[in-house]
Write an enzyme that holds these catalytic residues in place. Structure first.
Site, PDB file in Angstrom:
ATOM      1  N   ARG A  64       0.837  -1.208   0.000  1.00 37.59           N
ATOM      2  CA  ARG A  64       0.000   0.000   0.000  1.00 37.59           C
ATOM      3  C   ARG A  64       0.869   1.255   0.000  1.00 37.59           C
ATOM      4  O   ARG A  64       0.616   2.200  -0.742  1.00 37.59           O
ATOM      5  CB  ARG A  64      -0.924   0.010   1.207  1.00 37.59           C
ATOM      6  CG  ARG A  64      -1.889   1.207   1.198  1.00 37.59           C
ATOM      7  CD  ARG A  64      -2.656   1.322   2.502  1.00 37.59           C
ATOM      8  NE  ARG A  64      -1.820   1.655   3.627  1.00 37.59           N
ATOM      9  CZ  ARG A  64      -1.380   2.896   3.902  1.00 37.59           C
ATOM     10  NH1 ARG A  64      -1.702   3.896   3.132  1.00 37.59           N
ATOM     11  NH2 ARG A  64      -0.618   3.107   4.940  1.00 37.59           N
ATOM     12  N   GLY A 100       1.618  17.775 -11.900  1.00 42.24           N
ATOM     13  CA  GLY A 100       1.788  19.171 -11.499  1.00 42.24           C
ATOM     14  C   GLY A 100       2.879  19.869 -12.284  1.00 42.24           C
ATOM     15  O   GLY A 100       2.771  21.046 -12.612  1.00 42.24           O
ATOM     16  N   TRP A 130      21.113  30.721   4.119  1.00 40.67           N
ATOM     17  CA  TRP A 130      21.976  31.892   4.167  1.00 40.67           C
ATOM     18  C   TRP A 130      21.282  33.057   4.876  1.00 40.67           C
ATOM     19  O   TRP A 130      21.887  33.769   5.669  1.00 40.67           O
ATOM     20  CB  TRP A 130      22.331  32.261   2.727  1.00 40.67           C
ATOM     21  CG  TRP A 130      23.373  33.312   2.573  1.00 40.67           C
ATOM     22  CD1 TRP A 130      24.453  33.557   3.360  1.00 40.67           C
ATOM     23  CD2 TRP A 130      23.420  34.278   1.527  1.00 40.67           C
ATOM     24  NE1 TRP A 130      25.179  34.600   2.872  1.00 40.67           N
ATOM     25  CE2 TRP A 130      24.557  35.065   1.738  1.00 40.67           C
ATOM     26  CE3 TRP A 130      22.616  34.550   0.432  1.00 40.67           C
ATOM     27  CZ2 TRP A 130      24.898  36.114   0.894  1.00 40.67           C
ATOM     28  CZ3 TRP A 130      22.968  35.580  -0.399  1.00 40.67           C
ATOM     29  CH2 TRP A 130      24.098  36.353  -0.166  1.00 40.67           C
ATOM     30  N   GLU A 151      -0.624  25.295  -4.587  1.00 38.01           N
ATOM     31  CA  GLU A 151      -0.727  25.282  -6.052  1.00 38.01           C
ATOM     32  C   GLU A 151      -1.172  23.909  -6.544  1.00 38.01           C
ATOM     33  O   GLU A 151      -2.002  23.806  -7.457  1.00 38.01           O
ATOM     34  CB  GLU A 151       0.606  25.661  -6.683  1.00 38.01           C
ATOM     35  CG  GLU A 151       0.550  25.817  -8.187  1.00 38.01           C
ATOM     36  CD  GLU A 151      -0.286  26.996  -8.626  1.00 38.01           C
ATOM     37  OE1 GLU A 151      -1.255  26.780  -9.403  1.00 38.01           O
ATOM     38  OE2 GLU A 151       0.006  28.127  -8.226  1.00 38.01           O
TER      39      GLU A 151
END
Length: 128
Positions: free
Chosen positions: A16, A31, A53, A75
């Site tokens: 599964r 996507g 950074w 999105e």
């Protein structure tokens, strides 16, 4: 008359999980075919390393990174909503427009939140 396709069989355990991973991978590939998500992924490829950074500590780095990932997630969900609405039918309907507009608004809010966090973080980083 053709028969409708049968749903996949119920799976358990590792099998599964393997199939769930494959379905997720298929979703990411689908996507990628969406221009908006591709643009956000490319921008994220720059922003994620920059988070190390710009961030002042581990929590700040995590917030910056999660804000980028949140844009990708929303999105993908927006694209899923649009796909389902388009699957129902091509004709214009006020509820279809409403669903698509709300998905778009969710993306906009996530982009604004992430952009605001990044703008504030860059401003704080620039000030020293």
């Amino acid at each position: 008359m053709t028969r409708p396709p049968e749903p996949p069989p119920k799976r358990h355990g590792v099998l599964r999980l393997w199939h769930a991973l494959r379905y997720s991978w298929d979703g990411l590939r689908a996507g990628w075919r969406e221009p908006a998500l591709r643009q956000e992924l490319v921008l994220g490829a720059v922003l994620l390393p920059a988070a190390w950074w710009v961030g002042r500590d581990a929590v700040h780095v995590a917030l910056l990174a999660l804000s980028v990932v949140a844009v990708w997630v929303v999105e993908l969900l927006n694209t899923a909503v649009e796909s389902v609405v388009d699957r129902i039918g091509p004709e214009w309907h006020p509820l279809a427009k409403r669903a698509k507009d709300m998905g778009s608004a969710a993306v906009l809010l996530t982009l604004l939140a992430s952009g605001g966090l990044w703008a504030w973080s860059l401003w704080a980083w620039w000030r020293g």
